[in-house]
Design a protein around this motif. Sequence first.
Motif, PDB file in Angstrom:
ATOM      1  N   PHE A 133       1.014  -1.233  -0.003  1.00 19.31           N
ATOM      2  CA  PHE A 133       0.105  -0.264  -0.158  1.00 19.31           C
ATOM      3  C   PHE A 133       0.598   0.864   0.000  1.00 19.31           C
ATOM      4  CE2 PHE A 133      -3.000   3.373   1.796  1.00 19.31           C
ATOM      5  CZ  PHE A 133      -3.886   3.204   2.009  1.00 19.31           C
ATOM      6  N   GLY A 134       1.819   0.550   1.272  1.00 21.17           N
ATOM      7  CA  GLY A 134       2.272   2.347   0.552  1.00 21.17           C
ATOM      8  C   GLY A 134       3.285   2.876  -0.434  1.00 21.17           C
ATOM      9  N   LEU A 135       3.803   1.559  -0.776  1.00 18.64           N
ATOM     10  CA  LEU A 135       5.384   1.709  -2.375  1.00 18.64           C
ATOM     11  C   LEU A 135       3.546   2.295  -3.243  1.00 18.64           C
ATOM     12  CD1 LEU A 135       7.513  -1.203  -1.921  1.00 18.64           C
ATOM     13  CD2 LEU A 135       8.105   1.176  -2.042  1.00 18.64           C
ATOM     14  N   ALA A 136       2.749   1.923  -3.580  1.00 15.20           N
ATOM     15  CA  ALA A 136       2.078   2.051  -4.317  1.00 15.20           C
ATOM     16  C   ALA A 136       1.350   3.198  -4.129  1.00 15.20           C
ATOM     17  CB  ALA A 136       1.045   0.897  -4.870  1.00 15.20           C
ATOM     18  N   VAL A 137       0.962   4.066  -3.555  1.00 13.85           N
ATOM     19  CA  VAL A 137       0.346   4.875  -3.027  1.00 13.85           C
ATOM     20  C   VAL A 137       1.573   6.219  -3.646  1.00 13.85           C
ATOM     21  CG1 VAL A 137       0.884   6.217  -0.463  1.00 13.85           C
ATOM     22  CG2 VAL A 137      -1.548   6.506  -1.022  1.00 13.85           C
ATOM     23  N   GLY A 138       2.761   5.984  -2.630  1.00 16.56           N
ATOM     24  CA  GLY A 138       3.844   6.975  -3.354  1.00 16.56           C
ATOM     25  C   GLY A 138       3.489   7.090  -4.129  1.00 16.56           C
ATOM     26  N   ALA A 139       3.231   5.966  -5.641  1.00 14.33           N
ATOM     27  CA  ALA A 139       3.391   6.441  -6.951  1.00 14.33           C
ATOM     28  C   ALA A 139       1.789   7.176  -7.172  1.00 14.33           C
ATOM     29  CB  ALA A 139       3.577   5.150  -8.158  1.00 14.33           C
ATOM     30  N   LEU A 140       0.961   6.593  -7.061  1.00 15.26           N
ATOM     31  CA  LEU A 140       0.329   6.988  -7.078  1.00 15.26           C
ATOM     32  C   LEU A 140      -0.294   8.379  -7.033  1.00 15.26           C
ATOM     33  CD1 LEU A 140      -3.908   5.889  -6.406  1.00 15.26           C
ATOM     34  CD2 LEU A 140      -3.105   7.688  -6.312  1.00 15.26           C
ATOM     35  N   ASP A 141      -0.022   8.929  -5.628  1.00 15.15           N
ATOM     36  CA  ASP A 141      -0.021  10.671  -5.199  1.00 15.15           C
ATOM     37  C   ASP A 141       0.773  11.303  -6.454  1.00 15.15           C
ATOM     38  OD1 ASP A 141      -1.791   9.863  -3.097  1.00 15.15           O
ATOM     39  OD2 ASP A 141      -0.478  10.383  -1.492  1.00 15.15           O
ATOM     40  N   ALA A 142       1.803  10.796  -6.867  1.00 13.23           N
ATOM     41  CA  ALA A 142       2.949  11.457  -8.005  1.00 13.23           C
ATOM     42  C   ALA A 142       2.092  11.520  -8.981  1.00 13.23           C
ATOM     43  CB  ALA A 142       4.380  11.386  -7.707  1.00 13.23           C
TER      44      ALA A 142
END
Length: 404
Positions: A105-114
């Motif tokens: 979740f954390g890794l993917a949400v960083g890519a998603l937000d950016a």
Amino acid sequence: MTDVLRRGRASLAFSFFTQGATFALLVTRIPAIQDRYGVSDALLPVFLAAVPILAGVGSVTTEQLVKRVRPSRLLRWSQPVVMLALLGVGAGGQLAELAVALGVFGLAVGALDASMNMLGVSLQRTYGRSIMLSFHAAYSLGGILGASLAWVGAHWHLALWVSYLPVVAVLLPAALVGSRWYVDGGPAPAEEGAPGGGGGVVFKLLLPLCLVMTFAYIGDSTVSNWSAKYLKDVLGSSEQLATVPYNVYMVTTLVGRAIGDFGVRRFGAVTVVRLGSLVAAVGFAVVAVAPGAWVGMAGFTLLGLGLCVLVPQTFAAAGRLFPGASDAAIARLNIFNYVGFLIGSPLVGALGDAWSYRGAMLVPMVLVLVTLGYARSFATRSDRYGGGHERPRTADVGRGSNGL
């Protein structure tokens, strides 16, 4: 081309909405997650801190990936991963499974937000007028929906996976279908006289915006993590009333973002950021000196109206400051979203325990006021050259991710 832009804007707004709902479903059910996995109070902060740390790693990775892959493609596939990771959090039974799900979740949400904000900034540049706040308004609306659904799940004592599955089943395919119409914008030509127009990201120039992003999220995390405790323990409200301030904050954040773009178009980004900073500072001051719960809620209401404009305008300002490298600038700036989130809650808690919670509220107030000193970093081209609206840069429009 107008139809392409309209579809791109609508599909991106839906992506923001989906992420708002997904994130709210996670953070508002933390007590239930703790109970399901038997996470101790000592271990819980480790799990909670791991998510924004890994999100920062995801954002840094995104900066490198967008050199080879379009942001729209990263967003198309990172959003389903985030939602499936949320479902994994609800469906697991072992501590190791929780760790893996939260890590993904954390890794993917960083890519998603950016990538979401990269597309938002490029679309705003193409439109030639402020639309960034409307995307974040969609995020706030999704957050309200997610928090409401979380309340329903808690009220009816539903298992976490039962609460999460219908939301994922509806939003995931809808987001995938909508992703066909994402629009990538190419890098803008450097503006004459723009301090960051050399084509690369100079961190010294980006630093003021990084600080503003950090301060804004310190303020936001203060409200999300401490508003209920503050109203109950400091202002003597009932337990039921203590749940109201954050809901009010979310609603006023939605309202402020829904009308904020009109303010930017009419008065300019610098004026809107200054006004937002002042309103937020007044809100923290009211909370700090409030004699009772209702005055405290008025302060949290002001906080929603003030803080809501800072983050969207900070992303937009980074895109203007580095027109030839806006994706890289936004990826780096996005890291400070998580820095503020990591600092805010522990900072207020430590000050509250060591000093007083009233005094602790003055710290984010001062930090928000510091934003006034960096307001010129938000200047648009019309601010620098005097009046007039920027015309849409149709030449900057990339191909839609469906090939349009």
